[in-house]
Design an enzyme around this catalytic site. Sequence first.
Site: not given
Ligand SMILES: NC(=O)C1=CN([C@@H]2O[C@H](COP(=O)(O)OP(=O)(O)OC[C@H]3O[C@@H](n4cnc5c(N)ncnc54)[C@H](O)[C@@H]3O)[C@@H](O)[C@H]2O)C=CC1
Ligand SMILES: N[C@@H](CC=O)C(=O)O
Ligand code: NA
Length: 331
Positions: A15, A121, A145, A150, A217, A221, A313
């Site tokens: 976010g 996901k 996407e 990612g 994970d 995917k 990332g």
């Molecule tokens: N970190 C990565 O590189 C990638 C992550 N993703 C996906 O993106 C999503 C977010 O991942 P991250 O940002 O890494 O996770 P994160 O754990 O860093 O952030 C999650 C956020 O969601 C908030 N949150 C939790 N419950 C909530 C609710 N009920 N309402 C509103 N906000 C809420 C948390 O406060 C936090 O701000 C996940 O679904 C993950 O699988 C996908 C691709 C890459």
């Molecule tokens: N935790 C995941 C984030 C992307 O989906 C990863 O490491 O690939």
């Molecule tokens: Na992608």
Amino acid sequence: MKTVCCSILGFGAIGQGVAEVLLMKKEYLESIGLEVKVVAVVDSKGATVNPKGVDLADCLVRKRRDRTVALENISGVEVIQSVAHDLVIETTPTNILTGGAGMQNMFAAFKTGKDVITSNKGPLTLKYKELMEAAKAAGSHFRFEATVGGSMPIINLVNEVLAGNKVKSIKGILNGTCNYILTRMLEERASYNDILAESMQLGIAETNPTYDVEGIDTACKLVILANAIFGLDATYNDVEVTGITKVTPEALEMAYEKGHVIKLIGEVSRERIHVAPRLVPINHPLAVGGTLNVASVETELAGEITVTGKGAGPIETASAILSDLIAIYGN
Ligand SMILES: NC(=O)C1=CN([C@@H]2O[C@H](COP(=O)(O)OP(=O)(O)OC[C@H]3O[C@@H](n4cnc5c(N)ncnc54)[C@H](O)[C@@H]3O)[C@@H](O)[C@H]2O)C=CC1
Ligand SMILES: N[C@@H](CC=O)C(=O)O
Ligand code: NA
């Protein structure tokens, strides 16, 4: 100039990456006729809401300083129902047991006729068909996407750029955290636990990092690819899953001495969906390192097409979200 009002639900690594990219790309977006106005940013404790547009830079500062953006106690679903906007950017944690907040947010968004772009996901792994039907019934756009690979293009690449091709199989590395761990265990003899902790700090691991290392994970995917590309009606239970927790430094070194690396390889076809650590020859196209992901797509007309890119990332993943946004509202 077209104004797109949106909410960001989930203000963690991704976010915040989206907020940074929207700030970085403001002028570019305006140059293609788009003003993207974020009217609400929501995390687990509440939200910052302003129908005239929230100050994203201020949200980033407050999140990093106070660990929350909450100025009022309002949930994602309440924001969707009470604040006028066009697009929900859904980046709450992946939960494959219930779909978590993301499931409720996405259905609420479609119920109120909003478009959805997500990196989450969980809902797509559990209820792909129902979500598609809800989006279609609402006339809403639904793009995801960022959920697979990612920044690496795969869903839109196959469905749009390679349109018309029948895909026989997709095989590759779809988890950046596991690839980072396996690469650094081999190259630097770094300890598994230290690298996992670092992955969490870098914002590449899942909120629950067992999802990464247990192969869950990657399995999610593969389910998304099975549904979005192969047109199957797959769920998590259709995947054979083995993670990397039993891969030892000794096994990595022994493989390397024989000209191989050990990689967590996922594969999807109409017949089988599976993920497990596999031996890959050092010079093979799938032998990419670090947080890179890679996918070899076996197509009917074009043979094998292999893509690689950062699989995790904040900024990298936000790049996929930005491209989905431009695909919906550009032109
Ligand atoms: N970190 C990565 O590189 C990638 C992550 N993703 C996906 O993106 C999503 C977010 O991942 P991250 O940002 O890494 O996770 P994160 O754990 O860093 O952030 C999650 C956020 O969601 C908030 N949150 C939790 N419950 C909530 C609710 N009920 N309402 C509103 N906000 C809420 C948390 O406060 C936090 O701000 C996940 O679904 C993950 O699988 C996908 C691709 C890459
Ligand atoms: N935790 C995941 C984030 C992307 O989906 C990863 O490491 O690939
Ligand atoms: Na992608």
